[in-house]
Scaffold this motif. Structure first.
Motif, PDB file in Angstrom:
ATOM      1  N   PRO A  57      81.111  92.700   3.653  1.00  0.00           N
ATOM      2  CA  PRO A  57      81.581  92.568   2.689  1.00  0.00           C
ATOM      3  C   PRO A  57      81.534  94.213   1.552  1.00  0.00           C
ATOM      4  N   ALA A  58      82.585  93.871   0.648  1.00  0.00           N
ATOM      5  CA  ALA A  58      82.787  95.007  -0.022  1.00  0.00           C
ATOM      6  C   ALA A  58      81.756  96.048  -0.616  1.00  0.00           C
ATOM      7  N   GLY A  59      82.034  96.939  -0.134  1.00  0.00           N
ATOM      8  CA  GLY A  59      80.694  97.988  -1.163  1.00  0.00           C
ATOM      9  C   GLY A  59      79.473  98.138  -0.010  1.00  0.00           C
ATOM     10  N   ALA A  60      79.599  97.804   1.221  1.00  0.00           N
ATOM     11  CA  ALA A  60      78.626  97.436   2.035  1.00  0.00           C
ATOM     12  C   ALA A  60      78.031  98.803   2.124  1.00  0.00           C
ATOM     13  N   GLY A  61      79.662  99.843   2.917  1.00  0.00           N
ATOM     14  CA  GLY A  61      78.926 101.368   2.898  1.00  0.00           C
ATOM     15  C   GLY A  61      80.035 101.524   4.229  1.00  0.00           C
ATOM     16  N   LYS A  62      80.796 100.734   4.663  1.00  0.00           N
ATOM     17  CA  LYS A  62      81.994 100.744   5.550  1.00  0.00           C
ATOM     18  C   LYS A  62      82.591 102.089   4.844  1.00  0.00           C
ATOM     19  N   SER A  63      83.176 102.573   4.845  1.00  0.00           N
ATOM     20  CA  SER A  63      83.892 103.656   4.809  1.00  0.00           C
ATOM     21  C   SER A  63      83.091 104.889   4.563  1.00  0.00           C
ATOM     22  N   CYS A  64      81.587 104.932   3.132  1.00  0.00           N
ATOM     23  CA  CYS A  64      81.160 105.530   3.445  1.00  0.00           C
ATOM     24  C   CYS A  64      79.821 106.358   4.949  1.00  0.00           C
ATOM     25  N   PHE A  65      79.756 104.831   5.352  1.00  0.00           N
ATOM     26  CA  PHE A  65      79.063 105.097   7.105  1.00  0.00           C
ATOM     27  C   PHE A  65      80.760 106.058   7.895  1.00  0.00           C
ATOM     28  N   ASN A  84      89.900 104.901  -1.945  1.00  0.00           N
ATOM     29  CA  ASN A  84      89.036 104.912  -2.927  1.00  0.00           C
ATOM     30  C   ASN A  84      88.256 104.337  -3.493  1.00  0.00           C
ATOM     31  N   SER A  85      87.034 104.961  -3.273  1.00  0.00           N
ATOM     32  CA  SER A  85      85.583 103.595  -3.204  1.00  0.00           C
ATOM     33  C   SER A  85      85.237 102.918  -4.835  1.00  0.00           C
ATOM     34  N   ALA A  86      86.520 103.256  -5.935  1.00  0.00           N
ATOM     35  CA  ALA A  86      86.153 102.896  -7.240  1.00  0.00           C
ATOM     36  C   ALA A  86      87.444 101.272  -7.026  1.00  0.00           C
ATOM     37  N   ASP A  87      87.506 101.405  -6.150  1.00  0.00           N
ATOM     38  CA  ASP A  87      88.454  99.728  -6.105  1.00  0.00           C
ATOM     39  C   ASP A  87      87.482  98.657  -5.597  1.00  0.00           C
ATOM     40  N   VAL A  88      86.539  99.396  -5.120  1.00  0.00           N
ATOM     41  CA  VAL A  88      85.485  98.331  -4.278  1.00  0.00           C
ATOM     42  C   VAL A  88      85.355  97.000  -5.391  1.00  0.00           C
ATOM     43  N   GLY A  89      85.655  95.866  -4.728  1.00  0.00           N
ATOM     44  CA  GLY A  89      85.380  94.521  -5.306  1.00  0.00           C
ATOM     45  C   GLY A  89      86.500  94.232  -6.992  1.00  0.00           C
ATOM     46  N   THR A 210      73.168  99.924   5.432  1.00  0.00           N
ATOM     47  CA  THR A 210      72.943 100.900   5.130  1.00  0.00           C
ATOM     48  C   THR A 210      72.519 101.160   3.912  1.00  0.00           C
ATOM     49  N   LYS A 211      72.253 101.922   3.307  1.00  0.00           N
ATOM     50  CA  LYS A 211      71.462 102.042   1.756  1.00  0.00           C
ATOM     51  C   LYS A 211      69.847 101.761   1.815  1.00  0.00           C
ATOM     52  N   VAL A 212      69.342 102.442   2.921  1.00  0.00           N
ATOM     53  CA  VAL A 212      67.956 102.096   2.963  1.00  0.00           C
ATOM     54  C   VAL A 212      67.222 102.939   1.630  1.00  0.00           C
ATOM     55  N   ASP A 213      67.932 104.051   1.290  1.00  0.00           N
ATOM     56  CA  ASP A 213      67.134 105.180   0.341  1.00  0.00           C
ATOM     57  C   ASP A 213      66.815 104.496  -1.345  1.00  0.00           C
ATOM     58  N   LYS A 214      68.331 103.142  -1.732  1.00  0.00           N
ATOM     59  CA  LYS A 214      68.581 102.489  -2.345  1.00  0.00           C
ATOM     60  C   LYS A 214      67.516 101.195  -2.291  1.00  0.00           C
ATOM     61  N   ALA A 215      66.967 100.970  -0.998  1.00  0.00           N
ATOM     62  CA  ALA A 215      66.302  99.561  -0.907  1.00  0.00           C
ATOM     63  C   ALA A 215      64.493 100.166  -0.520  1.00  0.00           C
ATOM     64  N   VAL A 253      70.472 102.989   7.964  1.00  0.00           N
ATOM     65  CA  VAL A 253      70.942 104.184   7.845  1.00  0.00           C
ATOM     66  C   VAL A 253      71.121 104.860   6.633  1.00  0.00           C
ATOM     67  N   LYS A 254      71.041 106.261   6.113  1.00  0.00           N
ATOM     68  CA  LYS A 254      71.593 106.313   5.740  1.00  0.00           C
ATOM     69  C   LYS A 254      72.294 107.419   5.351  1.00  0.00           C
ATOM     70  N   ASN A 255      74.012 106.320   4.241  1.00  0.00           N
ATOM     71  CA  ASN A 255      75.317 107.034   4.626  1.00  0.00           C
ATOM     72  C   ASN A 255      75.115 108.350   3.790  1.00  0.00           C
ATOM     73  N   TYR A 256      75.930 109.611   3.746  1.00  0.00           N
ATOM     74  CA  TYR A 256      76.411 110.375   3.019  1.00  0.00           C
ATOM     75  C   TYR A 256      76.991 110.110   1.684  1.00  0.00           C
ATOM     76  N   HIS A 257      77.121 110.204   0.786  1.00  0.00           N
ATOM     77  CA  HIS A 257      77.758 109.419  -0.308  1.00  0.00           C
ATOM     78  C   HIS A 257      77.738 110.008  -1.580  1.00  0.00           C
ATOM     79  N   ALA A 258      77.132 111.197  -1.655  1.00  0.00           N
ATOM     80  CA  ALA A 258      77.186 111.974  -3.419  1.00  0.00           C
ATOM     81  C   ALA A 258      76.596 113.731  -3.001  1.00  0.00           C
TER      82      ALA A 258
END
Ligand SMILES: Nc1nc2c(ncn2[C@@H]2O[C@H](COP(=O)(O)OP(=O)(O)O)[C@@H](O)[C@H]2O)c(=O)[nH]1
Ligand SMILES: [Mg+2]
Length: 307
Positions: A57-65, A84-89, A210-215, A253-258
């Motif tokens: 799905p969009a926003g799942a973290g493909k580009s970040c992975f 651009n991740s701002a385009d997500v969704g 992805t996003k184990v840090d958020k979960a 995984v945790k992606n690099y994102h910020a």
């Protein structure tokens, strides 16, 4: 009969399970980053490039992975060449884009990531038939999918006779650990159908969660608690159940994102997933095609392509 009997007592309420498990459910050697890097660097592939298809799905973290893999391989921050991740969704295009992975000191690794965007767009998204054609190598990089129809064999991006290197050698579903529970059934259904296609073609399939840090707050504070987290274990089990994938093919995984600076622990979880993905892809090529080469029905040497 009769006799006095007292009301059964309600069972004592069980104590809430602790968020942190006593023992890990998957061992991690947090010091093996250099070892994995060497293994990936020394990988000899039968086909070049090995093609890894990411979908989700969009926003799942493909580009970040993809970015995180590149960053872990290079050992430094990278300029994101991704969309651009701002385009997500929003009005994202339904397209397929392939990314090479740079090597330290020049050149590229013998594997690429193809990122399918727009799996679950409101207008129906990419059609399953088109995804099958991507898996079998008929659709070339840069094709823009049409949600109202599948590609025709007269399209410039349609390859009539794909070589082994055009085909997908490992399918990776990207799901976000913090969103898996509320993922729409239609998206799960579509991902299951795609899995089925891959299974029919014997293409290996894994999930990157992805996003184990958020979960999980414990993991957010300390990534080394990843395999001690009850929450992450539950999310892995839930994604296994929803997509029908064995637990040992799921990589949280945790992606690099910020971040600007590197983190060895982030690199290790990303590289652990990458090592298995490229090895599965390479095993697939060896298993499925070496027999064909032996039978003379296909020649591996012809299967190097500079995409
Ligand atoms: N906290 C956290 N955020 C992430 C992670 N991976 C991606 N993101 C964020 O999720 C958003 C969508 O990521 P992106 O890679 O663009 O998703 P895509 O649409 O699947 O390509 C971005 O804002 C990222 O910063 C992660 O592992 N942890
Ligand atoms: Mg993206």
């Amino acid at each position: 009969m009769g006799g006095k009997h007292s009301e059964p007592k309600p069972p004592p309420s069980a104590p809430a399970p602790l968020p942190e498990l006593n023992t890990h459910w998957r061992p991690v050697n947090w010091r093996e980053k250099e070892e994995i890097l060497k293994e990936v660097r020394d990988l000899k592939t039968k086909v070049e490039p090995l093609r890894i298809l990411l979908h989700g799905p969009a926003g799942a973290g493909k580009s970040c992975f993809i970015n995180s893999v590149q960053r872990a391989l290079l050992g430094r921050n990278v300029i994101s060449a991704l969309e651009n991740s701002a385009d997500v969704g929003q009005s994202f295009t339904l397209s397929i884009k392939t990314h090479k992975m740079k090597k330290h000191g020049g050149g590229h690794y013998p594997f690429v990531f193809s990122d399918i965007m727009g799996l679950e767009a409101e207008n129906g998204g990419i059609q399953i038939e088109d995804i099958s054609k991507v898996l079998s190598g008929h659709i070339l990089d840069g094709y823009t999918f049409n949600p109202r129809g599948t590609i025709t064999d007269t399209d410039l991006k349609y390859k009539k006779c794909p070589k082994i290197c055009d085909e997908v050698h490992c399918l990776v579903s990207i799901l976000s650990a913090d969103a898996i529970t509320r993922l729409h059934e239609s998206v799960i259904e579509k991902m299951r159908t795609i899995r089925q296609k891959a299974v029919e073609m014997k293409i290996p399939h894994v999930i990157v969660l992805t996003k184990v840090d958020k979960a999980c707050e414990i993991v957010n504070k300390d990534l080394k608690k990843l395999y001690y987290s009850r929450k992450i274990k539950q999310k892995v089990e839930e994604s296994s159940h929803k997509l029908g994938i064995p637990l040992n093919n799921i990589y949280p995984v945790k992606n690099y994102h910020a971040e600007i600076t590197g983190d060895t622990n982030v690199d290790v979880v990303i590289l652990m997933a990458l090592r298995d993905i490229v090895n599965f892809a390479n095993d697939y090529v060896e298993d499925v095609y070496e027999s064909k080469v032996e039978q003379g029905t296909c020649r591996l040497k012809e299967n190097y392509r500079d995409f």
